[in-house]
Write a protein that holds these residues in place. Structure first.
Motif, mmCIF file in Angstrom:
data_model
loop_
_atom_site.group_PDB
_atom_site.id
_atom_site.type_symbol
_atom_site.label_atom_id
_atom_site.label_comp_id
_atom_site.label_asym_id
_atom_site.label_seq_id
_atom_site.Cartn_x
_atom_site.Cartn_y
_atom_site.Cartn_z
ATOM 1 N N GLN A 375 0.814 -1.209 0.000
ATOM 2 C CA GLN A 375 0.000 0.000 0.000
ATOM 3 C C GLN A 375 0.851 1.264 0.000
ATOM 4 O OE1 GLN A 375 -2.177 -1.104 3.520
ATOM 5 N NE2 GLN A 375 -4.020 -1.619 2.367
ATOM 6 N N ALA A 376 2.085 1.163 0.477
ATOM 7 C CA ALA A 376 2.981 2.325 0.487
ATOM 8 C C ALA A 376 3.267 2.840 -0.916
ATOM 9 C CB ALA A 376 4.287 1.970 1.199
ATOM 10 N N ALA A 377 3.019 2.020 -1.931
ATOM 11 C CA ALA A 377 3.230 2.454 -3.310
ATOM 12 C C ALA A 377 2.291 3.600 -3.693
ATOM 13 C CB ALA A 377 3.034 1.277 -4.263
ATOM 14 N N LEU A 378 1.237 3.828 -2.899
ATOM 15 C CA LEU A 378 0.317 4.937 -3.173
ATOM 16 C C LEU A 378 0.926 6.290 -2.803
ATOM 17 C CD1 LEU A 378 -2.960 3.398 -1.669
ATOM 18 C CD2 LEU A 378 -2.426 3.654 -4.095
ATOM 19 N N LEU A 379 1.857 6.290 -1.879
ATOM 20 C CA LEU A 379 2.381 7.546 -1.335
ATOM 21 C C LEU A 379 3.063 8.440 -2.372
ATOM 22 C CD1 LEU A 379 3.773 6.177 2.063
ATOM 23 C CD2 LEU A 379 1.599 7.357 1.662
ATOM 24 N N PRO A 380 3.927 7.911 -3.247
ATOM 25 C CA PRO A 380 4.604 8.793 -4.204
ATOM 26 C C PRO A 380 3.668 9.491 -5.190
ATOM 27 C CG PRO A 380 5.786 6.715 -3.982
ATOM 28 C CD PRO A 380 4.481 6.549 -3.293
ATOM 29 N N THR A 397 7.836 -2.403 6.391
ATOM 30 C CA THR A 397 9.225 -2.823 6.589
ATOM 31 C C THR A 397 10.121 -1.886 5.778
ATOM 32 O OG1 THR A 397 9.264 -4.329 4.692
ATOM 33 C CG2 THR A 397 8.409 -5.207 6.782
ATOM 34 N N ASP A 398 11.362 -2.266 5.618
ATOM 35 C CA ASP A 398 12.309 -1.448 4.848
ATOM 36 C C ASP A 398 11.833 -1.212 3.418
ATOM 37 O OD1 ASP A 398 14.007 -1.278 7.014
ATOM 38 O OD2 ASP A 398 15.135 -3.066 6.447
ATOM 39 N N ALA A 399 11.070 -2.155 2.869
ATOM 40 C CA ALA A 399 10.608 -2.011 1.486
ATOM 41 C C ALA A 399 9.751 -0.759 1.312
ATOM 42 C CB ALA A 399 9.822 -3.257 1.071
ATOM 43 N N ALA A 400 8.979 -0.411 2.317
ATOM 44 C CA ALA A 400 8.121 0.775 2.219
ATOM 45 C C ALA A 400 8.940 2.059 2.175
ATOM 46 C CB ALA A 400 7.150 0.810 3.396
ATOM 47 N N LEU A 401 10.115 2.042 2.779
ATOM 48 C CA LEU A 401 10.921 3.260 2.819
ATOM 49 C C LEU A 401 11.461 3.633 1.442
ATOM 50 C CD1 LEU A 401 12.804 3.059 6.224
ATOM 51 C CD2 LEU A 401 10.546 3.943 5.647
ATOM 52 N N GLN A 403 9.584 3.805 -1.080
ATOM 53 C CA GLN A 403 8.524 4.685 -1.548
ATOM 54 C C GLN A 403 8.546 6.010 -0.777
ATOM 55 O OE1 GLN A 403 6.909 3.719 -4.194
ATOM 56 N NE2 GLN A 403 7.722 1.628 -4.124
ATOM 57 N N VAL A 404 8.790 5.930 0.514
ATOM 58 C CA VAL A 404 8.870 7.133 1.343
ATOM 59 C C VAL A 404 9.978 8.053 0.853
ATOM 60 C CG1 VAL A 404 9.345 7.984 3.676
ATOM 61 C CG2 VAL A 404 7.888 5.982 3.360
ATOM 62 N N ALA A 405 11.069 7.462 0.401
ATOM 63 C CA ALA A 405 12.214 8.250 -0.065
ATOM 64 C C ALA A 405 11.877 9.123 -1.272
ATOM 65 C CB ALA A 405 13.372 7.322 -0.415
ATOM 66 N N VAL A 420 11.135 -1.466 10.468
ATOM 67 C CA VAL A 420 12.230 -0.876 9.698
ATOM 68 C C VAL A 420 13.554 -1.126 10.406
ATOM 69 C CG1 VAL A 420 10.723 0.892 8.716
ATOM 70 C CG2 VAL A 420 12.019 1.382 10.790
ATOM 71 N N THR A 421 14.619 -1.218 9.614
ATOM 72 C CA THR A 421 15.961 -1.492 10.138
ATOM 73 C C THR A 421 16.952 -0.494 9.543
ATOM 74 O OG1 THR A 421 16.584 -3.007 8.350
ATOM 75 C CG2 THR A 421 15.357 -3.948 10.213
ATOM 76 N N ASP A 422 18.230 -0.745 9.804
ATOM 77 C CA ASP A 422 19.286 0.125 9.274
ATOM 78 C C ASP A 422 19.235 0.205 7.749
ATOM 79 O OD1 ASP A 422 20.086 0.305 11.896
ATOM 80 O OD2 ASP A 422 21.616 -1.247 11.705
ATOM 81 N N ALA A 423 18.916 -0.912 7.114
ATOM 82 C CA ALA A 423 18.870 -0.930 5.643
ATOM 83 C C ALA A 423 17.832 0.046 5.112
ATOM 84 C CB ALA A 423 18.573 -2.346 5.156
ATOM 85 N N GLY A 424 16.713 0.162 5.834
ATOM 86 C CA GLY A 424 15.680 1.089 5.395
ATOM 87 C C GLY A 424 16.117 2.537 5.530
ATOM 88 N N LEU A 425 16.836 2.850 6.606
ATOM 89 C CA LEU A 425 17.277 4.231 6.816
ATOM 90 C C LEU A 425 18.234 4.685 5.723
ATOM 91 C CD1 LEU A 425 17.807 4.426 10.687
ATOM 92 C CD2 LEU A 425 15.779 4.931 9.329
#
Length: 508
Positions: A375-380, A397-401, A403-405, A420-425
């Protein structure tokens, strides 16, 4: 005497079963209210010749009113074992409730076919018994409301002239309303900032008549005293204070305050309470007497209409003067596509404008705990308009970030209690306007903090209950000396970093 002692012991240490069934009292208590009111109205209708109903139907209604009233008494007693109620009002409520059950049973008995004929003067007893049960029902309901919401719950908003005619004293507006703040620097921190927050969010359950957990928050003395588990705040240690810890727990946690279903504190209110405790939890100082850091400065400015706060005082990290307004809050942005807004709403996201006549948006997942990476794919689709994004307590999880980026104007990001983890940041490096990041309760480590060092606009980061170490935070402070860090270290280290820049010992 032995029975009395056993009852005292039981009330002192109620079992989980007792408290479990006690919580059903508010549910069960509505049944006798409904049954008795129906019985009373039907009898009035029959007396006026407007209603035609059989005696057996009335008898059946009275029977279930008596049964449900009795159950309400039992469950009410079990609920009272948990404590936290004003004794005098509780006793009156209890005996009134018992009275409702007793007179409901009498009304049923004299009305029934197989008992009525055996009771002397049964026809004369019926109307008084039913009438008394209804009168006691109203009295018990009033005291029940007083136990839950305060003694003036029913009368608090009585308008004139009815207030004077009923002998109700004038409303004490000053006790519940925040005083207007014209100059926030001269505002009394407790009286004009902290107490209004407590009055609106906490005092309903922690007052002179209802003190859940033996805690009262309606006066400074009671607030200092704390509750059954001890003090709720430790001056100078905001994030280590129970009052703040409970606000930061997930809403679903049984220890979270305010409880789920109540109006929750905003991020700004939590920031103000934390700042007040960090600065010594004074009850008589003004804003100008305390140190105003970059995290709380814009919140205080909003209380005072946006004027400068703490002018000339040194903020955490050494800067002085009012903090500049984030450029993304004043940008001229195109309006969001209504179809995209509808898509976000269909997955239970709140889409809120930050200000009138502006197109900056806040996206909040408070009602979308199942919000996922897909669902995070809607954000961009709103890459320009989304400025504040609150995804705490969701399934991302990190995958959503990734899209957030893509949200190039993002200023605030909530990721607390997510996976979320270090990889997402690492994916957030391009967020040039990001100023606020909440990572509370995540698996982030020192390696993730290294990624944050690239976010030059970052002003506040929450790291409570993460896997970061003091050394990792020291390195982050070295790269971002003006950064306000909340949590992640012991209170002593937090205080040191809030006052001074990293020493040579923290440098590599």
């Amino acid at each position: 005497m032995n029975t009395f002692i056993l009852l005292q012991a039981a009330s002192a240490q109620p079992s989980d079963w007792a408290l479990f069934f006690g919580r059903f009292h508010p549910l069960i208590v509505h049944l006798p209210i409904g049954f008795l009111l129906i019985a009373g109205l039907l009898e009035v209708g029959r007396w006026l010749g407007k209603v035609s109903i059989s005696e057996s139907a009335i008898t059946s209604i009275l029977f279930w009113s008596a049964v449900s009233a009795t159950l309400a008494c039992v469950f009410g007693y079990l609920l009272s074992l948990g404590g936290g109620y004003e004794k005098d009002i509780l006793d009156e409520h209890m005996w009134q409730g018992i009275g409702v059950a007793v007179f409901a049973w009498i009304a049923w008995a004299v009305k029934s076919d197989w008992l009525g004929d055996r009771i002397p003067f049964s026809s004369a007893l019926y109307v008084p018994a039913l009438g008394l049960s209804l009168l006691l029902l109203m009295a018990a309901g009033h005291h029940g409301g007083s136990l839950t919401h305060g003694s003036d719950y029913l009368t608090q908003y009585t308008p004139e002239p009815f207030r004077s005619l009923a002998g109700i004293p004038p409303r004490k507006e000053t006790e519940i309303a925040a005083k207007p703040i014209t100059d926030v620097n001269q505002a009394l921190v407790y009286e004009q900032i902290v107490n209004p927050i407590l009055q609106s969010r906490c005092v309903q359950c922690h007052n002179a008549e209802k003190s859940k957990g033996d805690l009262r928050m309606d006066t400074p003395d009671m607030l200092k005293k704390g509750g059954e588990d001890g003090p709720i705040f430790v001056a100078g240690k905001g994030v280590d204070s129970e009052m703040i810890k409970r606000c930061l727990l997930p809403v679903e946690d049984e220890h979270h305050m305010p409880p789920k279903g109540k109006t929750q504190l905003t991020d700004e209110q939590v920031t103000l309470l934390t700042w007040w405790i960090d600065q010594g939890a004074s009850f008589d100082k003004k804003v100008a007497d305390l140190k105003v850091n970059d995290a709380v400065r814009p919140v205080l400015a909003a209380l005072g209409g946006g004027g400068p706060v703490g002018d000339g005082q040194v903020a955490a990290g050494g800067s002085s003067g009012p903090a500049p307004i984030s450029p993304v809050l004043t940008m001229k942005l195109p309006a969001a596509d209504p179809k995209v807004v509808d898509e976000l709403k269909r997955v239970n996201l709140l889409v809120l404008p930050l200000a009138k006549e502006q197109n900056q948006l806040e996206i909040n997942a408070v009602n979308a705990s199942n919000f996922s990476d897909a669902q995070a794919a809607l954000l961009p689709k709103l890459t320009e308009q989304i400025v504040w994004l609150k995804l705490g307590d969701t399934q991302i999880t990190d995958a959503a970030l990734a899209q957030v980026a893509k949200l190039r104007n993002l200023q605030k990001l909530h990721l607390e209690q997510t996976k979320v983890t270090d990889a997402g940041l690492k994916q957030l490096r391009g967020l040039a306007h990001l100023e606020y990041l909440n990572l509370y309760g995540t698996a982030v480590t020192d390696a993730g903090l290294t990624e944050l060092a690239n976010l030059k606009s970052l002003k506040t980061v929450y790291l409570w209950q993460t896997k970061v170490t003091d050394a990792g935070i020291a390195n982050l402070k070295k790269n971002l000396p003006n950064l306000e860090i909340v949590g992640g270290m012991d209170a002593k280290t937090i205080a040191e970093f809030a006052k001074v820049a990293p020493t040579d010992e923290t440098k590599e």
